[in-house]
Design a protein around this motif. Sequence first.
Motif, PDB file in Angstrom:
ATOM      1  N   ILE A 148      40.448   4.551 -49.673  1.00 47.21           N
ATOM      2  CA  ILE A 148      41.621   4.944 -48.889  1.00 47.21           C
ATOM      3  C   ILE A 148      42.512   5.786 -49.798  1.00 47.21           C
ATOM      4  N   ASP A 149      42.704   7.042 -49.425  1.00 47.00           N
ATOM      5  CA  ASP A 149      43.574   7.949 -50.177  1.00 47.00           C
ATOM      6  C   ASP A 149      44.835   8.215 -49.370  1.00 47.00           C
ATOM      7  N   ALA A 150      45.971   8.284 -50.052  1.00 48.36           N
ATOM      8  CA  ALA A 150      47.238   8.546 -49.359  1.00 48.36           C
ATOM      9  C   ALA A 150      48.085   9.509 -50.179  1.00 48.36           C
ATOM     10  N   MET A 151      48.707  10.453 -49.489  1.00 51.34           N
ATOM     11  CA  MET A 151      49.631  11.407 -50.112  1.00 51.34           C
ATOM     12  C   MET A 151      50.935  11.406 -49.330  1.00 51.34           C
ATOM     13  N   ARG A 152      52.017  11.184 -50.018  1.00 52.61           N
ATOM     14  CA  ARG A 152      53.338  11.175 -49.379  1.00 52.61           C
ATOM     15  C   ARG A 152      54.271  11.931 -50.319  1.00 52.61           C
ATOM     16  N   MET A 153      54.517  13.208 -50.001  1.00 49.54           N
ATOM     17  CA  MET A 153      55.239  14.100 -50.905  1.00 49.54           C
ATOM     18  C   MET A 153      56.250  14.951 -50.146  1.00 49.54           C
ATOM     19  N   ASP A 167      59.912   3.994 -53.039  1.00 56.23           N
ATOM     20  CA  ASP A 167      60.442   4.582 -51.811  1.00 56.23           C
ATOM     21  C   ASP A 167      59.332   5.050 -50.877  1.00 56.23           C
ATOM     22  N   LEU A 168      58.281   5.673 -51.429  1.00 56.95           N
ATOM     23  CA  LEU A 168      57.262   6.310 -50.603  1.00 56.95           C
ATOM     24  C   LEU A 168      55.940   5.537 -50.551  1.00 56.95           C
ATOM     25  N   ALA A 169      55.424   5.138 -51.729  1.00 59.11           N
ATOM     26  CA  ALA A 169      54.128   4.454 -51.756  1.00 59.11           C
ATOM     27  C   ALA A 169      54.163   3.123 -51.023  1.00 59.11           C
ATOM     28  N   VAL A 170      55.355   2.526 -50.914  1.00 55.21           N
ATOM     29  CA  VAL A 170      55.456   1.247 -50.194  1.00 55.21           C
ATOM     30  C   VAL A 170      54.975   1.399 -48.749  1.00 55.21           C
ATOM     31  N   HIS A 171      55.157   2.595 -48.143  1.00 58.88           N
ATOM     32  CA  HIS A 171      54.639   2.839 -46.794  1.00 58.88           C
ATOM     33  C   HIS A 171      53.119   2.715 -46.775  1.00 58.88           C
ATOM     34  N   ASP A 172      52.472   3.358 -47.758  1.00 61.75           N
ATOM     35  CA  ASP A 172      51.013   3.376 -47.788  1.00 61.75           C
ATOM     36  C   ASP A 172      50.435   2.018 -48.176  1.00 61.75           C
ATOM     37  N   SER A 222      57.737  17.936 -54.683  1.00 67.96           N
ATOM     38  CA  SER A 222      56.661  18.785 -54.175  1.00 67.96           C
ATOM     39  C   SER A 222      57.239  19.896 -53.294  1.00 67.96           C
ATOM     40  N   PRO A 223      56.721  21.128 -53.399  1.00 62.92           N
ATOM     41  CA  PRO A 223      57.200  22.205 -52.515  1.00 62.92           C
ATOM     42  C   PRO A 223      56.745  22.009 -51.073  1.00 62.92           C
ATOM     43  N   LEU A 224      55.710  21.197 -50.881  1.00 63.52           N
ATOM     44  CA  LEU A 224      55.187  20.942 -49.545  1.00 63.52           C
ATOM     45  C   LEU A 224      55.488  19.506 -49.129  1.00 63.52           C
ATOM     46  N   LYS A 225      55.741  19.337 -47.855  1.00 58.49           N
ATOM     47  CA  LYS A 225      55.900  17.996 -47.318  1.00 58.49           C
ATOM     48  C   LYS A 225      54.555  17.539 -46.780  1.00 58.49           C
ATOM     49  N   GLU A 226      54.036  16.454 -47.363  1.00 59.64           N
ATOM     50  CA  GLU A 226      52.732  15.917 -46.966  1.00 59.64           C
ATOM     51  C   GLU A 226      52.867  14.455 -46.587  1.00 59.64           C
ATOM     52  N   ARG A 227      52.194  14.093 -45.494  1.00 61.79           N
ATOM     53  CA  ARG A 227      52.095  12.704 -45.063  1.00 61.79           C
ATOM     54  C   ARG A 227      50.667  12.511 -44.566  1.00 61.79           C
ATOM     55  N   LYS A 228      49.758  12.263 -45.502  1.00 65.54           N
ATOM     56  CA  LYS A 228      48.344  12.272 -45.132  1.00 65.54           C
ATOM     57  C   LYS A 228      47.636  11.015 -45.631  1.00 65.54           C
ATOM     58  N   LEU A 229      46.744  10.504 -44.784  1.00 63.63           N
ATOM     59  CA  LEU A 229      45.969   9.303 -45.100  1.00 63.63           C
ATOM     60  C   LEU A 229      44.507   9.571 -44.769  1.00 63.63           C
ATOM     61  N   ILE A 230      43.623   9.239 -45.718  1.00 63.60           N
ATOM     62  CA  ILE A 230      42.180   9.343 -45.498  1.00 63.60           C
ATOM     63  C   ILE A 230      41.573   7.954 -45.659  1.00 63.60           C
ATOM     64  N   VAL A 231      40.868   7.513 -44.639  1.00 63.81           N
ATOM     65  CA  VAL A 231      40.152   6.243 -44.698  1.00 63.81           C
ATOM     66  C   VAL A 231      38.671   6.570 -44.520  1.00 63.81           C
ATOM     67  N   ALA A 232      37.888   6.335 -45.571  1.00 58.93           N
ATOM     68  CA  ALA A 232      36.471   6.692 -45.543  1.00 58.93           C
ATOM     69  C   ALA A 232      35.613   5.441 -45.459  1.00 58.93           C
ATOM     70  N   GLY A 233      34.781   5.397 -44.425  1.00 58.30           N
ATOM     71  CA  GLY A 233      33.810   4.329 -44.282  1.00 58.30           C
ATOM     72  C   GLY A 233      32.404   4.862 -44.492  1.00 58.30           C
ATOM     73  N   ASN A 234      31.430   3.982 -44.555  1.00 55.90           N
ATOM     74  CA  ASN A 234      30.063   4.458 -44.744  1.00 55.90           C
ATOM     75  C   ASN A 234      29.412   4.913 -43.442  1.00 55.90           C
ATOM     76  N   LYS A 235      30.115   4.737 -42.315  1.00 53.87           N
ATOM     77  CA  LYS A 235      29.634   5.258 -41.037  1.00 53.87           C
ATOM     78  C   LYS A 235      30.436   6.482 -40.604  1.00 53.87           C
ATOM     79  N   LYS A 236      31.760   6.336 -40.588  1.00 52.44           N
ATOM     80  CA  LYS A 236      32.631   7.437 -40.184  1.00 52.44           C
ATOM     81  C   LYS A 236      33.871   7.452 -41.081  1.00 52.44           C
ATOM     82  N   MET A 237      34.604   8.568 -41.026  1.00 51.81           N
ATOM     83  CA  MET A 237      35.808   8.727 -41.820  1.00 51.81           C
ATOM     84  C   MET A 237      36.927   9.252 -40.927  1.00 51.81           C
ATOM     85  N   VAL A 238      38.173   8.875 -41.251  1.00 51.05           N
ATOM     86  CA  VAL A 238      39.305   9.349 -40.458  1.00 51.05           C
ATOM     87  C   VAL A 238      40.346   9.996 -41.364  1.00 51.05           C
TER      88      VAL A 238
END
Length: 329
Positions: A148-153, A167-172, A222-238
């Motif tokens: 599970i990867d998370a970016m909050r910037m 402040d931010l990682a607590v969400h993830d 960060s110059p960009l605002k990012e709110r992204k989450l990747i959840v990778a499984g061995n069948k599918k990924m979101v």
Amino acid sequence: MINIGLIGFGYWGPNVAKNIHANKELNLYSICDYKEDRLEKARSVYIEQTTYESDYKKLLQNKDIQAIAVAVETSGHYNLVKEALFAGKHVYVEKPFTSTVKEAEELQELAQELNLIIHVDHIMIFHPVIRKIKELIQNEELGDILFIDAMRMNLGQIKKDVSAMWDLAVHDLAIIDCLMDGKEPFYINSVGEKYYNPKESLCFLTLRYEGFISHIQSSWISPLKERKLIVAGNKKMVVFDDMKTAEKLMVYDKGVNVVSGDDIEYDDYVVKTRDGDVWIPYIKQEDALYNSINHFRECILENKQSISNPTQAIRLQKILESADEKMNK
């Protein structure tokens, strides 16, 4: 009808006030802030629909108020929540719950003794997309979770009393805790830098859980605002991209297949990537903050623990405290 008094009308308080006011089963009884300009801002929005106070103790002393919403800086949470509990009020409090695990444990014990509800606003676990991802995991559509990867910037808002991680990682962390049913990491590591601030403005947090790993990036510079989450499984990924106005959740039928047997050529890989369809599940639009506040209301009426209760908050804060120790070393 539950009467709620709101303490704090600064950065996040207006959003809390808006969603309390939008709930027909709740009454925004009073708004409190020690800064007159903030009260004037509140008056311009709610006019005579609520009352206004500069002294929070008046809200605690008011017997018509059943619950208090705390939307101030983290360093002020402990004392305000403690006073509210002693005044017999249920408490909604912004994340992170407190500045230390010790403070959180004390408030948890006090709420239990007084039979009062504490709801910590880990807002993302009330997001309809997170609810959908959890459904996909429970239905085993993703298979075994690999990472599970998370970016909050973003650029700002730099806070003085907590780091970007608190402040931010607590969400993830709350999201992972929710998706994986409270599973706790057995390995924690982190690095960070204190740019423009006494606390870290940039943090990288790495966690190992039984069966999967996670990496969380938190930044106020960060110059960009990012709110992204990747959840990778061995069948599918979101991929959940919260910055998109539509199509926030993408489900990828991608992965890796292990190839075995006696006929594998020497130059062939024993694993092959699989590239399938991409689909966008239908998700009804909902306001996560409204859902959070309404859950708090239901907990009061049914006298039940919130799903974002102090026990959950303490699990997250133990991770954050451990990560702080690693950064300080």
